[in-house]
Design an enzyme around this catalytic site. Structure first.
Site, PDB file in Angstrom:
ATOM      1  CB  THR A   5      -2.387   6.914  -1.117  1.00  0.00           C
ATOM      2  OG1 THR A   5      -2.459   5.156  -1.019  1.00  0.00           O
ATOM      3  CG2 THR A   5      -3.434   7.160  -0.160  1.00  0.00           C
ATOM      4  CG  ASP A  23      -1.920   1.199   1.035  1.00  0.00           C
ATOM      5  OD1 ASP A  23      -2.886   1.094   0.567  1.00  0.00           O
ATOM      6  OD2 ASP A  23      -1.750   1.989   2.154  1.00  0.00           O
TER       7      ASP A  23
END
Length: 528
Positions: free
Chosen positions: A115, A82
């Site tokens: 993101t 992530d």
């Protein structure tokens, strides 16, 4: 003392220890700034998409971290995929690199997803801006051109977006969108079940009429032990506490709860005191007095709620040993050292509903939803944190769709369509900004190219074929077939993204790049 002036009448500004500082101006200042931003983007580029690579991060002392210095990046044992997780662990020294970290954090705060893509997009814009600066175009004109192009892209996203209807009984479209978010996470093998959990949790606290969701009422808890498949949704509250006495019952149905914010012990004077006990009778008198005090407190708890009587005590503070013993013998189970936030949630949840208590687990509470996550397939806390991050992203996506149920198709299809539209719009601007607008269109292609490259495909050939297909078929849903399904149509693959999330990516990345381009003077300490 006379102040010195130059030939134009401007005063000289003399700073102490100025000889110990270095100063860069103009293009010499902008090049290192652009290089620092591109360095951060390069870290995350290979982690974009469902086939993105993992990062192994470890500092010399064993801590999980990434160290980003002025012109080099030291990366090095726990896998992370992530983008927000990777950037959150960065130890950043360079000021421009910090802007890129803040960019990802802003996207996470506003949207909760995208993101990685927003940093990759910003890195591509900086790379093309560097080429324009080399050609002699002023940075202000580049910034203005990027601003014009971003408005064209955002408006085009509105044109190609689609709305879908959903209700509490028809949530399949919400689930598919959350699955798209989880596809690029480390938990993608359970993306269907986790997406269903995220959607059910959001709907439990959502006001569909007002299109409002309070995510503060959803808490994600992690426990080492078990498997990712053990993740479950609790319509209530989970507090990681035991009963204050091991012999107290662990299962209570239709509990009546007394919430105490004061310590369950005798009052203590604020000044120093001394009690002399020199006889057995005095000691027994003192013990009986304390026991009577505790008995009165227990009776008051059992008579609360309009004489219905409490069957469970939740206390923010601790219990005296004598009080704990009496509570057990008076058949009044108790839990101590419960935090103030948990107490507030319990009070909200039980204001008008009877609840069930399983050990310290409250279910069937209408106003609170807490996701209880247990994941320990790899046996470390990092996996727990990564799972919680992934669930947070899915929760944010579901919330965004309830606020605005417009979607665009994923797989880089939205970026490709915007690239075509921005490139076509560049002809309408006769000034130098036209070059920046075309550069913006080329930068939009960086996201689908990264998706293709990370999926093991030929990036240039794949992008050219998909872009040609979009123009030929007039289908803005054609994207990169990352999962090798056999079709480039993201509508058939059910790959969706939220409209506001994609718009926010473009707007935020454009604003950060404009800030970096407007820096033309850097003063820093000299290195000895």
């Amino acid at each position: 003392m006379a102040m010195p002036f130059d030939e134009f009448g401007r005063p000289f500004i003399i700073l102490r220890e100025q000889e110990q500082k270095t100063r860069l101006r103009g293009l010499d200042a902008q090049k290192p700034n652009i290089a620092a931003g591109k360095a951060v983007a390069r870290i995350l580029r290979t982690s974009l998409g469902p086939k993105g690579m993992d990062k192994v991060l470890q500092s010399p002392d064993g801590e999980v971290t990434i160290n980003v210095c002025w012109d080099e990046i030291d990366v090095f044992m726990v896998p992370a995929n992530d983008g927000a997780t990777i950037l959150e662990q960065m130890d950043v020294d360079n000021k421009i690199a910090k802007l890129m970290v803040e960019l990802s954090r802003s996207q996470d705060y506003e949207i909760g997803d995208g993101t990685t893509g927003v940093v990759v997009m910003a890195g591509a814009l900086l790379e093309h801006a560097h080429k324009l600066l080399e050609r002699g175009i002023h940075p202000i004109r580049i910034a203005e051109g990027y601003e014009m192009a971003s408005r064209v892209a955002v408006d085009h996203l509105e044109c190609i977006s689609h709305k879908f209807e959903f209700s509490a009984t028809n949530v399949e479209s919400l689930i598919h969108t959350c699955m798209t978010t989880l596809s690029s996470k480390i938990v993608n093998r359970c993306k269907r079940s986790l997406a269903e959990i995220a959607v059910k949790a959001v709907l439990a606290v959502a006001d569909l009429e007002r299109k409002d969701v309070n995510l503060d009422l959803i808490k994600v808890e992690g426990k080492v032990g078990g498997k990712l498949e053990d993740t479950e949704l609790i319509y209530g509250i989970v507090v990681d506490k035991d009963m204050s006495h091991p012999q107290m019952p662990k299962h209570i149905e239709d509990a009546k709860i007394a919430i105490l914010t004061c310590p369950f012990e005798p009052p203590k004077p604020k000044t120093k005191h001394k009690v002399d006990i020199d006889t057995v009778e005095k000691f027994q008198t003192l013990r009986q007095q304390e026991q009577k005090y505790f008995d009165d407190m227990v009776q008051k708890c059992k008579k609360v709620a309009k004489d219905v009587g409490a069957t469970l005590v939740i206390c923010q503070w601790g219990f005296d040993d004598e009080a704990n013993h009496l509570l057990m013998h008076r058949d009044l189970p108790a839990v101590r050292w419960v935090g103030g936030v948990e107490l507030e949630l319990i009070a909200i949840a039980t204001v008008s509903n009877d609840i069930c208590v399983f050990c310290v687990r409250w279910e069937n509470c209408a106003k609170i939803s807490r996701v209880d996550t247990r994941e320990a397939g790899q046996g470390n806390k990092m996996m727990i944190e990564e799972t919680k991050r992934s669930l947070h992203d899915a929760l944010c996506v579901a919330r965004n769709l309830i606020r605005n149920n417009s979607i665009v198709y994923g797989g880089g299809s939205a970026e490709i369509s915007c690239s075509i539209a921005v490139d076509a719009a560049a002809d309408k601007y006769p000034g130098v900004e036209q070059y920046a607008i075309r550069a913006f269109a080329d930068a939009l292609d960086a996201v689908p190219m990264a998706l293709a490259e990370n999926s093991g495909l030929q990036p240039i050939e794949t992008l050219s074929a998909v872009k040609s297909q979009q123009i030929k078929e007039n289908n803005s849903g054609c994207g990169i077939d990352c999962n090798d399904v056999g079709t480039n149509d993201m509508r058939e693959q059910n790959v969706f993204e939220t409209l506001i999330g994609k718009q926010q990516q473009i707007l935020l990345s454009t604003q950060v790049v404009k800030m970096i381009l407007k820096i033309d003077d850097v003063i820093s300490p000299s290195e000895f």
